[in-house]
Motif scaffolding. Structure first.
Motif, PDB file in Angstrom:
ATOM      1  N   GLU A 138       0.825  -1.205   0.000  1.00 14.97           N
ATOM      2  CA  GLU A 138       0.000   0.000   0.000  1.00 14.97           C
ATOM      3  C   GLU A 138       0.867   1.266   0.000  1.00 14.97           C
ATOM      4  N   GLU A 139       1.960   1.223   0.720  1.00 14.39           N
ATOM      5  CA  GLU A 139       2.837   2.402   0.765  1.00 14.39           C
ATOM      6  C   GLU A 139       3.498   2.661  -0.585  1.00 14.39           C
ATOM      7  N   TRP A 142       2.085   2.038  -3.523  1.00 19.78           N
ATOM      8  CA  TRP A 142       1.063   2.685  -4.345  1.00 19.78           C
ATOM      9  C   TRP A 142       0.871   4.136  -3.911  1.00 19.78           C
ATOM     10  N   GLU A 143       0.948   4.404  -2.621  1.00 22.20           N
ATOM     11  CA  GLU A 143       0.764   5.775  -2.141  1.00 22.20           C
ATOM     12  C   GLU A 143       1.922   6.676  -2.566  1.00 22.20           C
ATOM     13  N   ARG A 157       1.214   7.466  -6.105  1.00 19.10           N
ATOM     14  CA  ARG A 157       0.087   8.387  -6.240  1.00 19.10           C
ATOM     15  C   ARG A 157       0.474   9.811  -5.843  1.00 19.10           C
ATOM     16  N   SER A 158       1.275   9.941  -4.811  1.00 19.95           N
ATOM     17  CA  SER A 158       1.644  11.268  -4.324  1.00 19.95           C
ATOM     18  C   SER A 158       2.592  11.988  -5.278  1.00 19.95           C
TER      19      SER A 158
END
Length: 383
Positions: free
Chosen positions: A107-108, A110-111, A114-115
């Protein structure tokens, strides 16, 4: 003058080093999906189960081309839920990912992607604008430099630690190429001044914003003096000669409307104002969009500003990127399709090496010694 697109590429690549592990995991996930039709079919089934309506195709990037990495991250994020579901349903996916890059994207990861995506989009859009070949681009160079410098400064003050680290790395590379006022080509600043939407005050504002006070003052003074010197060179006369001509007065007999008499009696005088001063004093053209045809504006206003139009004709012709010329003279786009990542090295070699030899040559001549080979060739049994 260095290629603007090349410098942008160096800045982005330096920043991406901060999240290279996350990018590597996402790249491996995309590579797994595209490695075989069966795996892609399983991935497509996951997309349908998640109800993802996006119709784009996941694309594998080229490590040496950051813009392809941006496109890969953009499309992959659309299918994030499908990748997560694939990990749950396909045991081979997790096993293959563990062997290649330490596991599936977390998840990190992907984040992080995304950021950083909006930040990368700024560079991606900028590269597309400055690499155009059907319109002038020299007046965009310093505008893009100013915009990127402002955004890097904003991200450097972000509360997100990962974003801040990326921006700080980019800032170091940015200042290496564009942080020294003495290393900036003054003609590129003049090109921005010749844009009727920007003019001199726009350039001066960002000079003050991006540079220290002493350096900003020196650069603004250098810009103004260079602008006037270039104008006088195109004007073809020494400084002040036109103003001195305006001081000469006509005799009353040669002045049927007695304008000189009126000026002499009332003490008024008409000061000569150069084209450059008139242009700078006038208001800005409204900024409606980036698709402003500066050449059309100069053509329409060439009767009012003939000297400035001659200046702009040559200043705006300065190429700021080698990307356009490389694309124009490259045959890669005609040989290898957008799906070249699906071609094997052997097929690519055959396409590149035999395209000219095969051009216009009948297959019957190529295989006249053995007609059976022609049948195999047409049926795709040999290449």
């Amino acid at each position: 003058m260095r290629c603007c697109a090349h410098i942008l590429s160096l800045i982005v690549k330096d920043g991406l080093k901060e999240i290279k592990d996350s990018i590597s995991k996402i790249r491996s996930a995309v590579k797994y999906v595209k490695s075989s039709p069966a795996r892609f079919a399983r991935f497509k089934a996951c997309v349908e189960q998640e109800g993802i309506s996006y119709k784009g195709i996941v694309c594998l990037d080229v490590k040496t081309r950051w813009n392809s990495t941006y496109l890969m991250l953009e499309t992959s994020l659309k299918y994030k839920d499908a990748f997560v579901l694939l990990d749950m349903q396909d045991k081979k996916f997790g096993d293959e990912m563990a062997k290649s890059n330490g596991g599936v994207p977390l998840e990190e990861d992907w984040e992080y992607a995304r950021s950083i995506l909006p930040f990368l989009k700024l560079f991606y859009d900028s590269t597309l604008r400055i690499s155009g070949s059907s319109y002038v681009t020299s007046h965009m160079y310093m505008k893009e430099v100013f915009a990127i410098g402002k955004r890097i400064r904003q991200y450097s003050e972000s509360n997100d630690v990962s974003i801040k680290l990326i921006a700080m790395r980019m800032k170091g590379k940015y200042e290496k190429y564009w942080g020294n006022p003495n290393g900036i080509n003054i003609l590129l600043l003049i090109a921005v001044v010749l844009d009727p939407r920007s003019k001199l005050d726009f350039v001066n504002y960002f000079i003050e914003y991006l540079f220290e006070s002493s350096m900003a003052t020196e650069l603004k003074s250098k810009l103004l003096s260079s602008l006037k010197a270039l104008y006088e060179q195109y004007q073809g006369i020494e400084e002040g000669s036109q103003s001195s001509q305006q001081e000469s007065q006509l005799d009353d007999d040669d002045d049927p409307h007695y304008m000189c008499f009126f000026l002499r009696v009332t003490g008024r005088r008409f000061d000569y104002i150069s084209e450059l001063d008139k242009y700078l004093r006038e208001g800005h053209e409204p900024y409606m969009s980036v698709d402003f045809d500066i050449l059309h504006w100069l053509k329409v206003n060439s009767t009012r500003f003939p000297i400035l139009a001659n200046m702009a004709r040559e200043v705006l012709a300065i190429p700021i990127s080698t990307v356009a010329s490389e694309c124009a003279f490259s045959t890669g786009g005609r040989v290898i399709s957008p799906y070249r990542s699906c071609l094997t090295p052997k097929i690519v070699e055959v396409l590149v090496c035999t395209q000219d030899w095969l051009k216009g040559t009948p297959f019957s001549i190529l295989f006249d010694e053995d007609p059976k080979e022609l049948d195999k060739f047409e049926q795709g049994e040999i290449i």
